[in-house]
Design an enzyme around this catalytic site. Structure first.
Site, mmCIF file in Angstrom:
data_model
loop_
_atom_site.group_PDB
_atom_site.id
_atom_site.type_symbol
_atom_site.label_atom_id
_atom_site.label_comp_id
_atom_site.label_asym_id
_atom_site.label_seq_id
_atom_site.Cartn_x
_atom_site.Cartn_y
_atom_site.Cartn_z
ATOM 1 N N HIS A 121 43.072 11.245 15.354
ATOM 2 C CA HIS A 121 41.707 11.775 15.219
ATOM 3 C C HIS A 121 41.534 12.363 13.824
ATOM 4 C CE1 HIS A 121 38.024 13.967 16.161
ATOM 5 N NE2 HIS A 121 37.935 13.170 17.201
ATOM 6 N N ASP A 157 39.594 8.944 24.120
ATOM 7 C CA ASP A 157 39.495 7.556 24.602
ATOM 8 C C ASP A 157 40.755 7.078 25.291
ATOM 9 O OD1 ASP A 157 37.671 7.266 21.674
ATOM 10 O OD2 ASP A 157 36.831 6.875 23.662
HETATM 11 C C1 SDX Z 1 36.424 9.050 18.653
HETATM 12 O O1 SDX Z 1 35.058 11.935 14.914
HETATM 13 C C2 SDX Z 1 34.987 12.194 16.179
HETATM 14 O O2 SDX Z 1 34.817 13.301 16.613
HETATM 15 C C3 SDX Z 1 35.105 10.974 17.079
HETATM 16 C C4 SDX Z 1 35.174 11.230 18.579
HETATM 17 C C5 SDX Z 1 33.900 11.780 19.126
HETATM 18 O O3 SDX Z 1 33.929 12.410 20.192
HETATM 19 O O4 SDX Z 1 32.827 11.491 18.517
HETATM 20 O O5 SDX Z 1 36.239 12.141 18.862
HETATM 21 C C6 SDX Z 1 35.435 9.926 19.341
HETATM 22 O O6 SDX Z 1 36.040 8.226 17.870
HETATM 23 C C7 SDX Z 1 37.899 9.273 18.911
HETATM 24 C C8 SDX Z 1 38.811 8.351 18.047
HETATM 25 C C9 SDX Z 1 38.879 6.989 18.728
HETATM 26 N N1 SDX Z 1 39.583 6.017 17.868
HETATM 27 C C10 SDX Z 1 40.792 5.554 18.168
HETATM 28 O O7 SDX Z 1 41.481 5.956 19.099
HETATM 29 C C11 SDX Z 1 41.261 4.406 17.254
HETATM 30 C C12 SDX Z 1 42.700 4.673 16.803
HETATM 31 N N2 SDX Z 1 42.696 5.843 15.932
HETATM 32 C C13 SDX Z 1 42.605 5.598 14.506
HETATM 33 O O8 SDX Z 1 41.959 4.475 14.086
HETATM 34 C C14 SDX Z 1 42.422 6.860 13.675
HETATM 35 O O9 SDX Z 1 43.277 7.795 14.180
HETATM 36 C C15 SDX Z 1 41.027 7.455 13.566
HETATM 37 C C16 SDX Z 1 40.038 6.460 13.083
HETATM 38 C C17 SDX Z 1 40.593 7.998 14.877
HETATM 39 C C18 SDX Z 1 41.117 8.606 12.556
HETATM 40 O O10 SDX Z 1 41.439 8.031 11.355
HETATM 41 P P1 SDX Z 1 41.507 8.944 10.007
HETATM 42 O O11 SDX Z 1 41.189 10.342 10.221
HETATM 43 O O12 SDX Z 1 40.708 8.244 8.966
HETATM 44 O O13 SDX Z 1 43.004 8.933 9.726
HETATM 45 P P2 SDX Z 1 43.737 7.784 8.940
HETATM 46 O O14 SDX Z 1 43.198 6.453 9.381
HETATM 47 O O15 SDX Z 1 43.692 8.115 7.487
HETATM 48 O O16 SDX Z 1 45.211 7.915 9.509
HETATM 49 C C19 SDX Z 1 46.094 8.888 8.952
HETATM 50 C C20 SDX Z 1 47.456 8.205 9.042
HETATM 51 C C21 SDX Z 1 47.456 6.797 8.467
HETATM 52 O O17 SDX Z 1 48.756 6.567 7.975
HETATM 53 P P3 SDX Z 1 48.997 6.721 6.356
HETATM 54 O O18 SDX Z 1 48.002 5.774 5.681
HETATM 55 O O19 SDX Z 1 48.706 8.173 6.038
HETATM 56 O O20 SDX Z 1 50.431 6.320 6.163
HETATM 57 O O21 SDX Z 1 47.823 8.048 10.424
HETATM 58 C C22 SDX Z 1 47.916 6.664 10.748
HETATM 59 C C23 SDX Z 1 47.223 5.889 9.637
HETATM 60 O O22 SDX Z 1 47.820 4.627 9.448
HETATM 61 N N3 SDX Z 1 47.235 6.492 12.015
HETATM 62 C C24 SDX Z 1 47.699 5.747 13.026
HETATM 63 C C25 SDX Z 1 46.743 5.907 14.047
HETATM 64 N N4 SDX Z 1 45.767 6.711 13.645
HETATM 65 C C26 SDX Z 1 46.072 7.063 12.382
HETATM 66 N N5 SDX Z 1 48.817 4.974 13.161
HETATM 67 C C27 SDX Z 1 48.954 4.352 14.348
HETATM 68 N N6 SDX Z 1 48.097 4.441 15.390
HETATM 69 C C28 SDX Z 1 46.978 5.221 15.278
HETATM 70 N N7 SDX Z 1 46.154 5.332 16.298
#
Ligand code: SDX
Length: 437
Positions: free
Chosen positions: A315, A372
């Site tokens: 998140h 989710d």
């Molecule tokens: C919702 O914003 C909100 O409040 C949203 C929400 C709401 O109520 O409105 O809470 C609802 O959207 C919840 C999130 C649902 N999405 C997912 O579950 C999809 C999987 N999660 C990711 O795509 C990710 O965690 C996000 C999009 C939710 C957050 O991404 P960020 O904040 O942009 O973080 P990032 O992509 O920069 O990740 C940081 C690091 C990265 O590694 P590095 O580049 O630093 O090496 O963590 C890794 C990412 O690769 N990472 C993951 C991961 N999520 C982040 N690695 C593996 N699996 C994951 N799920």
């Protein structure tokens, strides 16, 4: 929203030094959470922009509605902890709280619930929109189209400068979104649409319109499922300035009517990185299939060269457990027990959570289950097809979108949102005739 609701203009300033020149930028504090540095004069004074793709360090507005403490894993709606509201309140009472800032008294509660109940029917012409879609159209595509089309029906509530019209449009959206969502489901399964019933509460009515088949049989809504549905709606109602809420605010900042703004929010929510993650998470759990395959998928999630991510994990704000995931894990147990469903995916989900939370990669990046992660298992057990999961998220989040839209419209500092850019393209150049290229 009254100006300076609980904003403290501190006497502190942040000093920015740019190539030997210093600039003092005001610091403001809120009622809780991080302070902000006001950079609104930066471009005027320095001819430079700030740069923050994804707005990871940018506050787009002041708000009094929802607060998240990502480190502690806390979520407050108008100051009330989400756990208390999920345990003690109901969705329409929470809707009133988000819209008006206080829990309703008995009279306000009764009137608001009446107002919503008596707006649940949609204009009969709206039925015709469905006939234009293929039966296998994704329900979110239908939601984007039909909710946007509401702008063509309710002209008497699109003047955003009129508080009375804003309130009617808000009530219409909150009241009609379940009816449209149920219609999207009925259309996909080839069953007739079911009209709302005024003797049922909000969540009962939604389940009735979705799973009832009047004249064929007398559908009785299970109180346990209706309570679970209501709790799920409460948990999904609002969440600060997430992607879809920011979309609604930006659309609304141009003066677009509320129906068009909410349709824009639905479109943004659909993405798998946002509200579409509940559908993607269940598809992922199905792909994993059994507990013994989990390590392979954990490795894929950690592999920088593999675009696979654990859906339902991570998140932007929570760097601890999403409090909603904790409540939903409990709801999952209650619903599956009530239905006598022994879904192996729940075991896969719990084992995946256990393994991920012990893995250094997830610990170091502070990746925890989010809202989710468990919702899909519950919704599947309740009989919803996977393609309806994000529709249910949109149904609930409509209350938050409408509340945030209303706050934006009444913010005295509100102006059209218009970000700038760091231009890295071609400098000016002369046109080249076709025969010279
Ligand atoms: C919702 O914003 C909100 O409040 C949203 C929400 C709401 O109520 O409105 O809470 C609802 O959207 C919840 C999130 C649902 N999405 C997912 O579950 C999809 C999987 N999660 C990711 O795509 C990710 O965690 C996000 C999009 C939710 C957050 O991404 P960020 O904040 O942009 O973080 P990032 O992509 O920069 O990740 C940081 C690091 C990265 O590694 P590095 O580049 O630093 O090496 O963590 C890794 C990412 O690769 N990472 C993951 C991961 N999520 C982040 N690695 C593996 N699996 C994951 N799920």
């Amino acid at each position: 929203m009254e100006d300076n609701y609980k904003k403290t203009v501190t006497n502190d300033t942040a000093t920015l030094s740019v190539r030997g020149k210093s600039y003092e930028l005001p610091i403001y504090g809120g009622s809780t959470g991080p302070e902000v540095i006001d950079i609104s004069t930066l471009y005027r004074d320095t001819n430079m922009f700030t740069y923050d793709p994804g707005f990871t360090s940018t506050a787009s507005c002041e708000s009094t509605i929802t607060y998240i403490d990502g480190d502690k894993g806390e979520l407050l709606y108008r100051g009330y902890p989400i756990e208390q509201l999920a345990d003690k309140s109901d969705f329409l009472e929470v809707a009133y709280l988000l819209l008006y800032g206080e829990l309703p008294n008995k009279k306000q509660n009764k009137k608001f619930k009446n107002d919503i109940t008596y707006h649940t029917m949609v204009h009969e012409q709206i039925v015709r929109f469905f006939g234009g879609f293929r039966r296998d159209a994704h329900p979110m595509a239908i939601m984007c189209g039909v909710v946007g089309a509401m702008s063509a029906f309710y002209h008497d509530s699109t003047d955003i400068t009129d508080p009375a019209q804003r309130r009617i449009a808000s009530n219409r959206l909150i009241a009609k979104i379940p009816t449209i969502a149920a219609m999207a489901y009925k259309y996909s399964v080839g069953q007739p649409f079911v009209y709302p019933r005024n003797d049922l509460n909000y969540s009962e009515n939604f389940l009735y319109m979705t799973f009832g088949v009047p004249t064929c049989e007398n559908y009785k809504v299970s109180p346990t499922l209706a309570n679970a549905m209501d709790k799920i709606f409460i948990l999904h109602a609002d969440h600060e300035q997430n992607a879809s809420t920011s979309t609604v605010r930006l659309a609304g900042s141009s003066g677009a009517n509320p129906f068009a703004c909410i349709a824009a929010g639905i479109a943004s929510l659909w993405g798998p990185a946002h509200g579409g993650a509940n559908e993607a998470c269940l598809n992922m759990l199905n792909e994993i299939g059994t507990v013994d395959k989990i390590p392979k998928y954990i490795d894929k999630a950690k592999d920088k060269n593999d675009p696979f991510r654990l859906m339902g994990f991570g998140h932007r704000v929570y760097k601890n457990f999403d409090p909603r995931a904790k409540v939903l894990q409990q709801v999952a147990h209650e619903v599956l027990e009530e239905l006598g469903v022994d879904d192996p995916l729940l075991e896969v989900a719990k084992e995946l959570e256990r393994i991920a939370l012990e893995d250094p990669y997830f610990i170091e990046k502070k990746l925890y289950p989010n809202v989710d992660f468990y919702s899909g298992i519950i919704l599947k057990a309740m009989g919803f097809p996977t393609s309806m999961f994000t529709v249910l998220f949109a149904l609930a989040r409509t209350v938050g979108w409408v509340s945030q839209w209303g706050e934006m419209i009444t913010d005295p500092k509100q102006k059209i949102g218009r970000p700038r850019q760091l231009f890295i393209g071609e400098s000016e150049r002369e046109y080249v005739e076709l025969d010279k290229r």
